[in-house]
Write an enzyme that holds these catalytic residues in place. Structure first.
Site, PDB file in Angstrom:
ATOM      1  N   GLN A  27      49.222  52.114  38.263  1.00 57.88           N
ATOM      2  CA  GLN A  27      48.042  52.918  38.583  1.00 57.88           C
ATOM      3  C   GLN A  27      48.419  53.691  39.859  1.00 57.88           C
ATOM      4  O   GLN A  27      48.588  53.091  40.911  1.00 57.88           O
ATOM      5  CB  GLN A  27      46.827  52.023  38.832  1.00 57.88           C
ATOM      6  CG  GLN A  27      45.568  52.800  39.147  1.00 57.88           C
ATOM      7  CD  GLN A  27      44.465  51.904  39.730  1.00 57.88           C
ATOM      8  OE1 GLN A  27      44.727  50.830  40.260  1.00 57.88           O
ATOM      9  NE2 GLN A  27      43.236  52.365  39.635  1.00 57.88           N
ATOM     10  N   HIS A  86      57.255  23.862  68.948  1.00 60.39           N
ATOM     11  CA  HIS A  86      57.052  22.730  69.870  1.00 60.39           C
ATOM     12  C   HIS A  86      55.620  22.650  70.383  1.00 60.39           C
ATOM     13  O   HIS A  86      55.031  23.674  70.740  1.00 60.39           O
ATOM     14  CB  HIS A  86      57.917  22.819  71.140  1.00 60.39           C
ATOM     15  CG  HIS A  86      59.136  23.640  71.038  1.00 60.39           C
ATOM     16  ND1 HIS A  86      60.364  23.101  70.755  1.00 60.39           N
ATOM     17  CD2 HIS A  86      59.344  24.972  71.190  1.00 60.39           C
ATOM     18  CE1 HIS A  86      61.266  24.070  70.749  1.00 60.39           C
ATOM     19  NE2 HIS A  86      60.671  25.206  71.003  1.00 60.39           N
ATOM     20  N   GLY A 131      28.059  41.319  42.084  1.00 62.42           N
ATOM     21  CA  GLY A 131      27.530  41.926  40.868  1.00 62.42           C
ATOM     22  C   GLY A 131      26.816  40.806  40.111  1.00 62.42           C
ATOM     23  O   GLY A 131      27.417  39.766  39.832  1.00 62.42           O
ATOM     24  N   ASN A 150      29.109  38.141  38.280  1.00 64.61           N
ATOM     25  CA  ASN A 150      30.223  38.622  37.463  1.00 64.61           C
ATOM     26  C   ASN A 150      31.522  38.048  38.033  1.00 64.61           C
ATOM     27  O   ASN A 150      31.870  38.303  39.185  1.00 64.61           O
ATOM     28  CB  ASN A 150      30.218  40.152  37.538  1.00 64.61           C
ATOM     29  CG  ASN A 150      31.420  40.782  36.879  1.00 64.61           C
ATOM     30  OD1 ASN A 150      32.241  40.104  36.251  1.00 64.61           O
ATOM     31  ND2 ASN A 150      31.533  42.094  37.019  1.00 64.61           N
ATOM     32  N   LEU A 156      44.603  42.924  36.601  1.00 66.96           N
ATOM     33  CA  LEU A 156      44.497  43.992  37.601  1.00 66.96           C
ATOM     34  C   LEU A 156      45.104  43.538  38.927  1.00 66.96           C
ATOM     35  O   LEU A 156      44.589  42.614  39.563  1.00 66.96           O
ATOM     36  CB  LEU A 156      43.034  44.383  37.811  1.00 66.96           C
ATOM     37  CG  LEU A 156      42.274  44.796  36.548  1.00 66.96           C
ATOM     38  CD1 LEU A 156      40.878  45.265  36.903  1.00 66.96           C
ATOM     39  CD2 LEU A 156      43.037  45.878  35.795  1.00 66.96           C
ATOM     40  N   GLY A 206      39.752  52.614  41.345  1.00 70.60           N
ATOM     41  CA  GLY A 206      38.730  51.694  40.848  1.00 70.60           C
ATOM     42  C   GLY A 206      39.221  50.898  39.652  1.00 70.60           C
ATOM     43  O   GLY A 206      40.269  51.187  39.061  1.00 70.60           O
ATOM     44  N   THR A 207      38.437  49.886  39.295  1.00 74.06           N
ATOM     45  CA  THR A 207      38.887  48.943  38.265  1.00 74.06           C
ATOM     46  C   THR A 207      38.902  49.565  36.859  1.00 74.06           C
ATOM     47  O   THR A 207      39.761  49.224  36.050  1.00 74.06           O
ATOM     48  CB  THR A 207      37.989  47.688  38.283  1.00 74.06           C
ATOM     49  OG1 THR A 207      36.626  48.106  38.407  1.00 74.06           O
ATOM     50  CG2 THR A 207      38.321  46.792  39.447  1.00 74.06           C
ATOM     51  N   ALA A 225      46.531  46.073  41.312  1.00 81.09           N
ATOM     52  CA  ALA A 225      46.964  47.309  41.966  1.00 81.09           C
ATOM     53  C   ALA A 225      46.236  47.564  43.281  1.00 81.09           C
ATOM     54  O   ALA A 225      46.551  48.505  43.989  1.00 81.09           O
ATOM     55  CB  ALA A 225      46.724  48.495  41.027  1.00 81.09           C
ATOM     56  N   GLY A 226      45.238  46.720  43.598  1.00 84.87           N
ATOM     57  CA  GLY A 226      44.373  46.989  44.759  1.00 84.87           C
ATOM     58  C   GLY A 226      45.123  46.888  46.083  1.00 84.87           C
ATOM     59  O   GLY A 226      46.200  46.296  46.169  1.00 84.87           O
TER      60      GLY A 226
HETATM   61  P1  TTP Z   1      38.851  44.688  44.799  1.00 91.30           P
HETATM   62  O1  TTP Z   1      38.815  43.295  45.346  1.00 91.30           O
HETATM   63  O2  TTP Z   1      37.586  45.419  44.675  1.00 91.30           O
HETATM   64  O3  TTP Z   1      39.841  45.581  45.661  1.00 91.30           O
HETATM   65  P2  TTP Z   1      41.145  45.156  46.425  1.00 91.30           P
HETATM   66  O4  TTP Z   1      41.867  44.052  45.761  1.00 91.30           O
HETATM   67  O5  TTP Z   1      41.939  46.381  46.679  1.00 91.30           O
HETATM   68  O6  TTP Z   1      40.611  44.570  47.810  1.00 91.30           O
HETATM   69  P3  TTP Z   1      39.820  45.270  49.006  1.00 91.30           P
HETATM   70  O7  TTP Z   1      38.428  45.481  48.533  1.00 91.30           O
HETATM   71  O8  TTP Z   1      39.918  44.224  50.067  1.00 91.30           O
HETATM   72  O9  TTP Z   1      40.529  46.536  49.410  1.00 91.30           O
HETATM   73  O10 TTP Z   1      39.549  44.704  43.391  1.00 91.30           O
HETATM   74  C1  TTP Z   1      39.255  43.803  42.365  1.00 91.30           C
HETATM   75  C2  TTP Z   1      40.493  43.657  41.510  1.00 91.30           C
HETATM   76  O11 TTP Z   1      40.837  44.898  40.920  1.00 91.30           O
HETATM   77  C3  TTP Z   1      41.696  43.223  42.277  1.00 91.30           C
HETATM   78  O12 TTP Z   1      42.410  42.332  41.449  1.00 91.30           O
HETATM   79  C4  TTP Z   1      42.483  44.490  42.499  1.00 91.30           C
HETATM   80  C5  TTP Z   1      42.127  45.327  41.294  1.00 91.30           C
HETATM   81  N1  TTP Z   1      42.078  46.774  41.523  1.00 91.30           N
HETATM   82  C6  TTP Z   1      42.998  47.594  40.893  1.00 91.30           C
HETATM   83  O13 TTP Z   1      43.882  47.108  40.179  1.00 91.30           O
HETATM   84  N2  TTP Z   1      42.913  48.944  41.066  1.00 91.30           N
HETATM   85  C7  TTP Z   1      41.954  49.522  41.845  1.00 91.30           C
HETATM   86  O14 TTP Z   1      41.900  50.758  41.945  1.00 91.30           O
HETATM   87  C8  TTP Z   1      41.008  48.648  42.510  1.00 91.30           C
HETATM   88  C9  TTP Z   1      39.933  49.217  43.392  1.00 91.30           C
HETATM   89  C10 TTP Z   1      41.104  47.285  42.316  1.00 91.30           C
END
Ligand code: TTP
Length: 393
Positions: free
Chosen positions: A78, A308, A135, A160, A6, A83-84, A8-9
């Site tokens: 995505q 410097h 979590g 988690n 993942l 969300g994840t 995409a965040g």
């Molecule tokens: P998070 O750490 O929750 O989200 P983020 O990486 O965008 O950071 P922040 O909370 O600072 O905005 O995400 C956990 C993992 O999931 C991370 O590897 C990014 C990924 N992710 C996605 O791929 N898509 C999503 O929609 C979200 C929310 C997270």
């Protein structure tokens, strides 16, 4: 094991460093953060990797696809960061029959990932003293019954770790409802999996979630000592290199420089003459550390110059930063309390007694400026000559 990474965040907690650079591309010991995750997955037995990209997708895709990987590495997009669970859903079409692993791409894992991949339905766990902000896994022996988010009364000390092996049957369960915080969460899919399958908690010995600027320092502290230690650049015989130092081809170390590892000097970077660079420090491509400058435990990204008479400690500089001659960074509070930093508008403890500053891209400081511990300078901010900066700007 087919593996979804993942990436995409948006990385909002890492701002301003992620204003222009997606979090998966932040440098950790000479490679992007997400590169370590993919390498770890491959070492653990990933047969193919599907990377979910979204925020600044092209930058991530271009960088990763320019590399040769020993297994196929594919990309899916995505479109909205919902969300994840939604991120894994974006990869659903690309998955084949059988179980699949999912890894948060902004986490550093140790070799225990292999055990996770070999364990069937499983979730990686990491033991922390104060699990309330994570979590937390509900366990009985090594069996996981569920996960509770940020509990007041944590059911265990096992958090988690953002690494999972799901059975194929979990694919339809990715269509979860929005959680209370308005996201489609993979932990809801894990919960459902725990209700129908025996899910094992696989403990990780070392683990780091890289979400906030000081965790980027911690990530470099971990990985710098594992860099390959090649001295391929131009290193003056009158420079003094001690400990684990990596100098890429095209980098220059001038006479009188003292470098105490672990330190990584990228291609095009220039150190010295008479500079003192201490571990754990990463200098990005074309960075410059000049005469009478001391850099300690810092990340200095591409094209940033500290030319410097400067002290820079425990700090993170984005790209294209210039610290004027005589800029001094404080990295310690007189009361000895941990330095605090602003994350999404709130002052939070870095839990570090020593922490300096965070600079977004293109920050410029005037000569003889003084920057207090825990200050964040936003992208493009400037500091006047002789100014003392006590607050973020
Ligand atoms: P998070 O750490 O929750 O989200 P983020 O990486 O965008 O950071 P922040 O909370 O600072 O905005 O995400 C956990 C993992 O999931 C991370 O590897 C990014 C990924 N992710 C996605 O791929 N898509 C999503 O929609 C979200 C929310 C997270």
């Amino acid at each position: 094991m087919q593996t979804v990474v993942l990436a995409a965040g948006e990385g909002t907690r890492m701002r301003p460093l992620t204003d222009r650079l997606p979090k998966p591309m932040l440098p950790v010991a000479g490679e992007p953060l997400v590169g370590h995750c993919i390498e770890g997955a491959i070492a653990a037995g990933a047969s193919r990797v599907v990377v979910v990209v979204g925020y600044e997708a092209e930058t991530v895709r271009e960088s990763l696809s320019s590399r040769e990987w020993p297994v196929p590495v594919e990309f899916v997009v995505q479109t909205e960061q919902r969300g994840t669970a939604d991120a894994v859903r974006a990869a659903r079409e690309a998955l084949r029959d059988g179980p699949f692993a999912v890894l948060n791409g902004d986490v550093l894992y140790d070799d225990s990932l292999r055990e996770l991949f070999e364990s069937g339905p499983a979730v990686g766990s990491f033991r922390v003293d104060d699990p309330g902000s994570y979590g937390v896994l509900e366990t009985e022996g090594d069996r996981v019954h569920g996960v509770v988010e940020k509990p007041d009364d944590p059911p265990s000390e096992l958090v988690n770790a953002g690494a999972y092996v799901f059975p194929e049957a979990a694919l339809p369960w990715l269509d979860v409802e929005e959680s209370d915080r308005g996201e489609l969460e993979l932990t809801d899919v894990l919960q459902r999996t725990c209700e129908s399958f025996d899910v094992t908690a696989v403990p990780f010995d070392r683990w780091l979630d890289v979400g906030r600027p000081w965790e980027l320092l911690a990530a470099n502290e971990w990985k710098l000592s594992e860099a390959d230690g090649r001295l391929a650049g131009e290193v003056s015989p009158d420079a003094d290199l001690r400990g684990h130092v990596t100098v890429e081809q095209g980098a220059t170390i001038e006479p009188g420089a003292v470098i105490e590892g672990p330190v990584y000097v990228s291609s095009g970077a220039h150190v010295g003459p008479n500079a003192y660079v201490r571990g754990a420090t990463y200098l990005g491509p074309d960075a410059k550390v000049g005469h009478a400058v001391e850099v300690k435990n810092s990340v200095v990204m591409a094209d940033s110059h500290v030319p410097h008479l400067t002290y820079l400690g425990d700090s993170v500089l984005g790209r294209g930063v210039n610290l004027g001659a005589g800029t001094t960074v404080a990295n310690l509070r007189h009361d000895g309390e941990p330095v605090r930093l602003t994350v999404k508008g709130n002052r939070v403890s870095t839990e570090r007694r020593k922490f300096g500053i965070v600079c977004g891209d293109d920050v410029k400081t005037g000569i003889n400026s003084t920057l207090n511990a825990g200050v964040t300078l936003s992208t493009g901010a400037t500091v006047d000559p002789g100014e003392t900066v006590l607050r973020d700007r």
